[in-house]
Design an enzyme around this catalytic site. Sequence first.
Site, short mmCIF file in Angstrom:
data_model
loop_
_atom_site.label_atom_id
_atom_site.label_comp_id
_atom_site.label_asym_id
_atom_site.label_seq_id
_atom_site.Cartn_x
_atom_site.Cartn_y
_atom_site.Cartn_z
N ARG A 1 0.89 -1.18 0.00
CA ARG A 1 0.00 0.00 0.00
C ARG A 1 0.92 1.21 0.00
O ARG A 1 1.64 1.45 0.98
CB ARG A 1 -0.92 0.00 1.22
CG ARG A 1 -1.67 1.31 1.37
CD ARG A 1 -2.84 1.24 2.31
NE ARG A 1 -3.95 0.54 1.70
CZ ARG A 1 -5.20 0.58 2.15
NH1 ARG A 1 -5.50 1.29 3.22
NH2 ARG A 1 -6.16 -0.09 1.54
N HIS B 1 -7.01 1.05 -6.86
CA HIS B 1 -7.28 0.11 -5.76
C HIS B 1 -7.96 -1.13 -6.36
O HIS B 1 -9.14 -1.38 -6.13
CB HIS B 1 -8.19 0.79 -4.73
CG HIS B 1 -8.21 0.13 -3.38
ND1 HIS B 1 -7.46 -0.97 -3.07
CD2 HIS B 1 -8.91 0.44 -2.25
CE1 HIS B 1 -7.69 -1.31 -1.81
NE2 HIS B 1 -8.57 -0.48 -1.29
N GLN C 1 -9.94 -3.81 -4.25
CA GLN C 1 -11.25 -3.33 -3.78
C GLN C 1 -12.32 -3.57 -4.85
O GLN C 1 -13.42 -4.04 -4.56
CB GLN C 1 -11.17 -1.83 -3.47
CG GLN C 1 -12.48 -1.25 -2.98
CD GLN C 1 -12.89 -1.83 -1.63
OE1 GLN C 1 -12.12 -1.80 -0.69
NE2 GLN C 1 -14.09 -2.38 -1.54
N ASP D 1 -17.40 6.97 -2.18
CA ASP D 1 -16.18 6.81 -1.37
C ASP D 1 -15.97 8.12 -0.62
O ASP D 1 -16.63 9.13 -0.91
CB ASP D 1 -14.98 6.48 -2.29
CG ASP D 1 -13.70 6.14 -1.54
OD1 ASP D 1 -13.77 5.90 -0.30
OD2 ASP D 1 -12.62 6.12 -2.17
N CYS E 1 -16.38 1.46 -0.22
CA CYS E 1 -15.24 0.60 0.16
C CYS E 1 -14.92 0.67 1.64
O CYS E 1 -14.25 -0.22 2.16
CB CYS E 1 -14.03 0.95 -0.68
SG CYS E 1 -13.36 2.60 -0.37
N ARG F 1 -13.52 -8.70 0.42
CA ARG F 1 -12.09 -8.43 0.24
C ARG F 1 -11.30 -9.71 0.51
O ARG F 1 -10.37 -10.05 -0.22
CB ARG F 1 -11.62 -7.32 1.20
CG ARG F 1 -12.18 -5.93 0.91
CD ARG F 1 -11.66 -5.37 -0.39
NE ARG F 1 -10.21 -5.29 -0.42
CZ ARG F 1 -9.49 -4.31 0.16
NH1 ARG F 1 -10.09 -3.31 0.75
NH2 ARG F 1 -8.17 -4.32 0.09
N1 CP Z 1 -11.31 -0.34 1.75
C1 CP Z 1 -10.06 -0.41 2.23
O1 CP Z 1 -9.09 -0.59 1.50
O2 CP Z 1 -9.99 -0.31 3.59
P1 CP Z 1 -8.66 -0.13 4.45
O3 CP Z 1 -8.10 1.23 4.16
O4 CP Z 1 -9.14 -0.25 5.87
O5 CP Z 1 -7.69 -1.21 4.09
N1 NVA Z 2 -10.03 6.63 -1.62
C1 NVA Z 2 -9.70 6.18 -0.29
C2 NVA Z 2 -9.91 4.71 -0.18
C3 NVA Z 2 -9.63 4.14 1.17
C4 NVA Z 2 -9.76 2.64 1.21
C5 NVA Z 2 -8.26 6.55 0.04
O1 NVA Z 2 -7.40 6.42 -0.84
O2 NVA Z 2 -8.00 6.98 1.16
#
Ligand code: CP
Ligand code: NVA
Length: 308
Positions: free
Chosen positions: A109, A136, A139, A227, A266, A294
């Site tokens: 990440r 992502h 997701q 989101d 998400c 997930r």
């Molecule tokens: N939706 C998602 O990726 O959640 P987290 O940021 O908690 O991993």
């Molecule tokens: N768009 C959000 C998604 C979190 C899972 C972010 O990048 O923070």
Amino acid sequence: MTIRHFIDLWPMERADLRAILDEAHRMKRARNGWPKGRIDPGAPLDGHTLAMIFEKSSTRTRFSFDMAMRQLGGSSITATSSDMQLGRGESIEDTARVLSRYVDAVMIRANDHADIEAFAEWSSVPVINGLSDRSHPCQIMADLMTLEEAGLTLQGARIAWVGDGNNVCASLIHAAAKFGFSLAIGTPGRYAPDEDDLEIAAEMQARIELFDNAEDAVAGADVVIADTFVSMGDTDADVRLEILEPFAVTEDLMALADPGAKFLHCLPAHRGEEVDAEVIDGPQSLVFDEAENRLHAQKAILRWCLQK
Ligand code: CP
Ligand code: NVA
């Protein structure tokens, strides 16, 4: 043998994405109420270890990938980049080459999508994008699995995205062409999807329509997806909250969609900002199945990456 990275949906073969979703459905059904830590029949990833590197916070990605490895009979190791020499300036190249000697796959990440791509270039084991500033993909695989589980046929479905044209929206754009759904995107001009993603979609003949308001995007939709208005790494929170406010998913907005429309998000969610509690906690919402999926979708992604 080619290394199977899972970094974005757009370069993937349609058949592989379809096979991943089919396998995710099959594995979920086969567990049918088992204790969550029990290993799947045949322990397909027995002896395999996933390294997870987090540059940003995570609840779902972290726990679902860890449980995915456990259920597949493998294990995982988690570190934040600041726990690692990476956080003190060790190069991505050297980190990738070293981790490739210890583990069988790496999930990252990252703040900067280019860092995941650079890692993959130097890694001799599969690399999985666990969210970047650009996309992502894990997701969206879970989202699509959730919609199919709810009885929706993706081919020809009408999906609406409202709010920020962000990283999750980008992966949804990539998926539109692969799975044949039409995508109506309602965003303010300032937070419209990235031109590169729209170009990719156009090249793949995806059916994407852009609107500068939420109402037109949602009209008649089978699915409404929202989101957060402020993603991790965004520095203009006050401006975003003001400009994006008309794009909140309220009961009135949902009423413009098909009467049987489903709602996805998400998570993490901010009730009263991008979505009203009545919607996200209401009967049209699938957000907790989506979060659960997930786990199942990523088990199938891990097996595809490791060819097991
Ligand atoms: N939706 C998602 O990726 O959640 P987290 O940021 O908690 O991993
Ligand atoms: N768009 C959000 C998604 C979190 C899972 C972010 O990048 O923070």
